[in-house]
Design a protein around this motif. Sequence first.
Motif, PDB file in Angstrom:
ATOM      1  N   GLU A 228       0.838  -1.188   0.000  1.00  0.00           N
ATOM      2  CA  GLU A 228       0.000   0.000   0.000  1.00  0.00           C
ATOM      3  C   GLU A 228       0.877   1.244   0.000  1.00  0.00           C
ATOM      4  OE1 GLU A 228      -3.590   1.991   2.617  1.00  0.00           O
ATOM      5  OE2 GLU A 228      -2.777   0.058   3.207  1.00  0.00           O
ATOM      6  N   ASN A 229       0.481   2.229  -0.793  1.00  0.00           N
ATOM      7  CA  ASN A 229       1.229   3.475  -0.889  1.00  0.00           C
ATOM      8  C   ASN A 229       0.294   4.614  -0.489  1.00  0.00           C
ATOM      9  OD1 ASN A 229       2.672   5.725  -1.521  1.00  0.00           O
ATOM     10  ND2 ASN A 229       3.012   5.198  -3.656  1.00  0.00           N
ATOM     11  N   ARG A 230       0.538   5.215   0.640  1.00  0.00           N
ATOM     12  CA  ARG A 230      -0.313   6.312   1.105  1.00  0.00           C
ATOM     13  C   ARG A 230       0.341   7.676   0.895  1.00  0.00           C
ATOM     14  NH1 ARG A 230      -3.933   5.025   6.237  1.00  0.00           N
ATOM     15  NH2 ARG A 230      -4.904   3.148   5.459  1.00  0.00           N
ATOM     16  N   ALA A 231       1.332   7.730   0.050  1.00  0.00           N
ATOM     17  CA  ALA A 231       2.007   8.998  -0.206  1.00  0.00           C
ATOM     18  C   ALA A 231       1.007  10.007  -0.755  1.00  0.00           C
ATOM     19  CB  ALA A 231       3.154   8.802  -1.192  1.00  0.00           C
ATOM     20  N   GLY A 232       0.978  11.181  -0.176  1.00  0.00           N
ATOM     21  CA  GLY A 232       0.087  12.230  -0.649  1.00  0.00           C
ATOM     22  C   GLY A 232      -1.283  12.217   0.000  1.00  0.00           C
ATOM     23  N   TYR A 233      -1.631  11.154   0.749  1.00  0.00           N
ATOM     24  CA  TYR A 233      -2.935  11.092   1.411  1.00  0.00           C
ATOM     25  C   TYR A 233      -2.906  11.921   2.683  1.00  0.00           C
ATOM     26  CZ  TYR A 233      -6.811   9.362   4.201  1.00  0.00           C
ATOM     27  OH  TYR A 233      -7.932   9.270   4.977  1.00  0.00           O
ATOM     28  N   GLN A 234      -3.897  12.755   2.853  1.00  0.00           N
ATOM     29  CA  GLN A 234      -4.041  13.523   4.081  1.00  0.00           C
ATOM     30  C   GLN A 234      -5.495  13.465   4.503  1.00  0.00           C
ATOM     31  OE1 GLN A 234      -2.686  17.496   3.382  1.00  0.00           O
ATOM     32  NE2 GLN A 234      -0.587  16.878   2.981  1.00  0.00           N
TER      33      GLN A 234
END
Length: 80
Positions: free
Chosen positions: A48-54
């Motif tokens: 899972e890649n949550r980069a950029g999620y806020q």
Amino acid sequence: MNKLLRYAFISALVALTLPLAPAHAAPAPQEVSLPLSEAIAALPVEDENRAGYQRSSFKHWTDADSDGCDTRIICTLRSR
């Protein structure tokens, strides 16, 4: 207004003279027959890649009636 009509007419003529790209049908999907467990095992799996999620970007998930369930949970419960 007359100038606008002239530009529209010229644009239409130019568009009519442009060569159209031929449409190509997508190739028919290949039919594969294998057990479900093998088909699932063949699916690509990535971390899972949550980069950029806020989470703060999703302010619409509010608890408007203060019952402890935010809008997302309420929608999920109603869709069952």
